[in-house]
Scaffold this motif. Structure first.
Motif, short mmCIF file in Angstrom:
data_model
loop_
_atom_site.label_atom_id
_atom_site.label_comp_id
_atom_site.label_asym_id
_atom_site.label_seq_id
_atom_site.Cartn_x
_atom_site.Cartn_y
_atom_site.Cartn_z
N SER A 101 14.56 4.01 6.82
CA SER A 101 15.45 4.86 6.08
C SER A 101 15.53 4.51 4.53
O SER A 101 16.55 4.75 4.10
CB SER A 101 16.90 4.91 6.58
OG SER A 101 16.98 5.54 8.01
N ASP A 102 14.46 4.39 3.92
CA ASP A 102 14.51 3.98 2.36
C ASP A 102 13.83 4.95 1.73
O ASP A 102 13.55 4.82 0.54
CB ASP A 102 13.67 2.70 2.29
CG ASP A 102 11.97 2.63 2.67
OD1 ASP A 102 11.73 3.81 3.10
OD2 ASP A 102 11.17 1.81 2.25
N GLY A 103 13.50 6.38 2.29
CA GLY A 103 13.15 7.42 1.65
C GLY A 103 11.54 7.47 1.49
O GLY A 103 10.95 8.34 1.04
N GLU A 104 10.71 6.18 2.15
CA GLU A 104 9.25 6.42 1.92
C GLU A 104 8.77 6.57 3.51
O GLU A 104 9.09 5.76 4.35
CB GLU A 104 8.71 5.19 1.52
CG GLU A 104 9.12 5.08 0.06
CD GLU A 104 8.60 6.05 -0.79
OE1 GLU A 104 7.54 6.58 -0.61
OE2 GLU A 104 9.06 6.29 -1.93
N LEU A 105 7.79 7.27 3.75
CA LEU A 105 7.14 7.41 5.12
C LEU A 105 6.53 6.08 5.31
O LEU A 105 5.56 5.67 4.38
CB LEU A 105 6.20 8.37 5.19
CG LEU A 105 6.92 9.81 5.23
CD1 LEU A 105 5.71 11.02 5.08
CD2 LEU A 105 7.95 10.13 6.45
N ASP A 106 6.58 5.37 6.43
CA ASP A 106 5.95 4.04 6.56
C ASP A 106 5.24 3.81 7.89
O ASP A 106 4.74 2.99 8.31
CB ASP A 106 6.96 2.68 6.48
CG ASP A 106 8.40 3.38 7.20
OD1 ASP A 106 8.07 3.83 8.34
OD2 ASP A 106 9.43 2.97 6.86
N GLY A 107 4.85 4.94 8.58
CA GLY A 107 4.14 4.57 9.93
C GLY A 107 4.28 6.11 10.62
O GLY A 107 4.43 7.01 10.51
N VAL A 108 3.54 5.86 11.68
CA VAL A 108 3.28 6.75 12.63
C VAL A 108 4.06 6.66 13.93
O VAL A 108 4.12 5.58 14.62
CB VAL A 108 1.59 7.26 13.12
CG1 VAL A 108 0.93 5.92 13.75
CG2 VAL A 108 1.62 8.49 13.89
#
Length: 849
Positions: A101-108
């Motif tokens: 939930s930091d505003g960046e997509l980080d994985g699938v």
């Protein structure tokens, strides 16, 4: 060619073939691909393989809709990528997610149905996003009226009469991604649809009151379709009656509702998150498989202080569970999670005494408590180690939880509801079965083996002494970037979420491995780690921070080897004084009737297999350097006797394997009433033993032939018996050594690294026959093939580590127990042996040149 050499060739070739197949497929699918990360730029012929994932169900029951998350970091990708996830039969629904939930997509993120057969998944990268149709199975929803106006509240809540609260008249609901109500907003103001943000899966929906109540309510669903965007369009009354989609099924009243949170105040009464300066709700994710919302509470005035609180709440497809992650900007003594206490409901609680601190338990209620008078069950799930207390008040069943963190504090738990009309769960017994299965799913994660193309490029390089040394550097450098230096006396233990303690792994084993790497490379950066970490615990008088002798915890002894090294390097007296304090502990350490060291003062009459490594290498080294004459010989005799007694108590004569623990009194619940031993052969337990015996031999002088012969005989015996349970396909070892095909068992990396170190060092020192070289090299190659990840930034990770295992205090030593402890990565208990194994393998290969 010997039989063992043939076996080695098979193991290495299989590992190489697996890795090579990843590269081959990537080349076949995209002929001009230079690296997997360039696929999005150059791919005109198809897709490039990113990874192969093997997934195994560790439970005896089916686990439908099991969520699997893989970070771009672990996949070797430096940025967001268009990925397709598929099995041999089908393309799986997937979603790019912002898991933190930091505003960046980080994985699938993808969902699989786990049954009794392993699943093999491939992940490929496309030049453009996939157009495969997916079904939307979750939804995050937030809407308020626009186009009307605020007016004085015609029927304000009784407690807010005359407070200037308003209601909204006219207008239409419009969906938004973020909303902060004005200070005159209150409940039943007709402004926010169903009074707050909502989140739903295809099983159930929840709404969160965005007002002083801060209660969690339930929408029971009779359809798998998303419905929240259609609920409450005509006001507050309609969803209280059953409709085709379902209905509001819970009376929250003055309670926390279904999984809400609050605080046990300094008057020992529940405080809601009621008095705040502002509340802001945000939709963080609204995908097909995972949805999440955030509620930010600014200026929460509670009985302890004024502070800020953020709640992230997420759900995934196919589940009734919602995950709540709370963060506060100031320390709190507790966070309370609970469910409403209705009349005529039955309270249900998991038996927390039978699980480890990392196991999930629950509190729950069951009864005909829904608004339509149907049976309804509600639950809160939490880790046992987070629980301070379980209690009840007039309105709630409550779990009091301990927040953890350094500057900011964090608490997380799950809540769930089960409504009889949609679930088919009709009685308390069936509900408890559901609870137990959900608790196991939270505790025991799917067994995942990840092979990435980026990693395969490195692990397929022909192994030689320089390559082995570079692997040691790679993991060491990666951990220096991540957290290795953060374990100093004023630092933070990231994994345990606490201040570092003066103990065996973070202060002992890992800094020791760094120093040995520094010796092998002549690089001071690595040597400095023992001063920066272990040395930081020693004051000018030689007093050890975060250490208490009266605990007689043998886990406190391994850092002593680093203190001895610091004294030798600097001649500063405080390090020798601290080492003397540890030696004094061992002189006073409680013992069994025959003289074996108790593991800890609170573990009375108990000898644990790992205790040999914890105490004996330091004791032997100390005796060799600082003792003379009769005293020195007594120390050496005591060291060797500890190995003898451990062997007598813990070795199984049929298999040659060692049990994890022995209780001389035979009173512990985990102890066999006839023999006193625990039930299973734990891999890392034997790893500790194997490392300790080859390390101790460094200090027993050659003239002590009888003592050395005793230890050398044990080395040879261990070499034979450990090899019998090595996995012939991969060269690795299993979490429970003798049960490779048992449910949930997995190939475990820390034991594999320890055994690779043991074999390589024993070969280098001439303790075992040269025929064992294939066993050592197969183990090391397995360590690379099965448990090593290379990331896009060049850093390296070690995976599939049993995080911790012990006996007593809920840890019953059963097979199921060893399966229930977390599986982690980049923990010092694995990093240290990985580095040490790499150094010994490098030495072994250099000697073959």
């Amino acid at each position: 060619m010997t039989l063992k050499t043939s076996l080695l060739s098979k193991r290495i070739l299989m590992g190489t073939a697996l890795s090579s197949s990843l590269l081959l497929i990537a080349c076949q699918e995209h002929a001009d691909l230079k690296t997997p990360l360039q696929a999005s730029e150059t791919n005109s012929l198809g897709s490039a393989l990113v990874a192969k994932v093997d997934i195994v169900n560790p439970s005896s029951f089916k686990r439908p809709d099991e969520p699997i998350y893989l970070s771009y970091y672990d996949l070797g990708l430096s940025q967001t990528a268009a990925l397709t996830v598929k099995t041999a039969q089908q393309v799986l629904p997937s979603q790019a997610v912002d898991i933190n939930s930091d505003g960046e997509l980080d994985g699938v993120y993808f969902i699989v149905d786990l049954n009794d057969k392993p699943i093999e998944v491939t992940i490929t990268q496309q030049s453009s996003p996939s157009i495969t149709a997916q079904t939307k199975r979750v939804q995050a929803d937030l809407a308020h009226k626009q186009g009307g106006q605020w007016q004085p509240h015609s029927r304000p809540p009784k407690h807010q009469v005359g407070t200037g609260k308003k209601e909204y008249v006219g207008g239409e609901f419009k969906n938004v991604d973020e909303l902060t109500p004005p200070d005159y907003y209150t409940d039943h103001s007709n402004w926010i649809r169903y009074e707050g943000p909502g989140i739903e899966s295809d099983k159930v929906g929840y709404r969160f009151y965005l007002d002083w109540r801060n209660g969690f309510d339930i929408f029971g669903k009779l359809t798998t379709q998303p419905v929240l965007h259609t609920v409450g369009l005509d006001g507050y009354s309609s969803y209280h009656d059953k409709q085709d989609w379902g209905m509001d099924i819970l009376k929250v009243g003055k309670s926390l509702g279904a999984g809400g949170f609050g605080l046990m105040g300094n008057n020992d009464e529940l405080e809601h998150v009621a008095d705040v300066s502002s509340r802001t709700a945000r939709i963080i994710e609204n995908g097909d498989l995972r949805a999440s919302i955030q509620i930010d509470y600014q200026g929460w005035r509670n009985s302890y202080q004024n502070q800020n609180l953020t709640a992230n709440i997420s759900m995934h497809a196919g589940s009734r569970l919602a995950h709540v992650e709370l963060s506060t900007d100031k320390n709190l003594p507790n966070i309370v999670a609970g469910v409403v206490k209705h009349p005529e409901t039955e309270f249900i609680q998991a038996d927390l005494d039978t699980m480890s601190n990392y196991g999930y338990g629950y509190i729950a209620s069951w009864g005909n408590q829904s608004l339509d008078k149907s049976a309804l069950g509600m639950a809160v799930f939490f880790k046992k180690g987070d629980v301070i207390d379980v209690r009840q008040d007039k309105n709630n069943y409550l779990a009091v939880l301990k927040p953890k963190g350094q500057s900011a504090q964090h608490t997380d738990y799950y809540f769930a509801s089960v409504w009889q009309p949609e679930s088919g769960i009709n009685d308390k017994e069936s509900f408890i079965e559901y609870l137990d299965q959900q608790a196991e799913r939270l505790t025991i994660k799917p067994r995942i083996t990840l092979h990435t193309t980026v990693t395969a490029k490195k692990t397929t390089q022909p192994l030689n002494d320089k390559i082995a040394l570079e692997w040691a550097r790679a993991l060491a450098d990666s951990e220096l970037k991540r957290k290795a230096l953060g374990y100093h006396a004023n630092g933070w233990d990231v994994n345990r979420k606490r201040s570092p303690k003066f103990e065996y792994d973070i202060i002992g084993l890992q800094p020791y491995a760094y120093y040995q790497l520094g010796m092998a490379t002549d690089e001071q950066t690595y040597k400095n780690v023992i001063a920066q970490v272990a040395g930081s615990f020693i004051d000018q008088q030689g007093k050890i921070t975060a250490y208490k002798q009266s605990n007689f915890n043998i886990d406190n002894i391994p850092p002593g080897r680093n203190l001895i090294q610091l004294y030798q390097d600097t001649q500063q007296q405080q390090y020798l004084s601290a080492a003397k304090a540890l030696r004094a502990q061992l002189q006073l350490q409680p013992r069994t009737s025959q003289g074996a060291f108790w593991h800890k003062n609170k573990y009375q009459h108990q000898v644990w297999l790992d205790g040999v490594y914890m105490g004996m290498p330091f004791l032997a080294q100390y005796g060799s350097l600082f003792e003379t004459g009769h005293q020195q010989q007594e120390t050496f005799a005591e060291v060797v006797n500890e190995f003898k007694l451990t062997r007598e108590a813990l070795r199984d004569p049929k298999t040659g394997l060692y049990y994890h623990g022995w209780d001389e009194s035979k009173q512990q619940a985990w102890a066999n009433k006839q023999t006193g031993v625990s039930a299973e052969f734990w891999g890392r337990g034997m790893g500790w033993l194997a490392m300790s015996v080859v390390d101790v031999l460094d200090y027993i002088p050659a003239k002590n032939t009888e003592q050395r012969d005793t230890l050398l005989a044990m080395v040879k015996e261990l070499a034979t018996d450990i090899a019998k349970v090595q996995d012939t396909d991969t060269g690795t070892w299993w979490q429970v050594l003798d049960k490779p095909t048992a449910l949930g068992n997995y190939q475990e990396s820390t034991a594999t690294a320890m055994f690779a170190y043991f074999y390589a060092k024993a070969l280098n020192n001439g303790y075992i026959d040269a025929d064992y070289q294939d066993t050592a090299l197969a183990a090391y190659q397995g360590l690379l093939n099965q448990f090593t990840l290379v990331h896009s930034d060049g850093t390296v990770s070690m995976t599939n580590q049993c995080y911790v295992a012990g006996l007593g205090f809920g840890r019953d030593g059963s097979y199921h127990y060893y399966m229930s402890e977390p599986v982690s990565k980049n923990d010092p208990k694995g990093n240290g042996p990985f580095i040490l194994a790499s150094l010994e393998v490098a030495k072994l290969l250099a000697g073959n040149n």
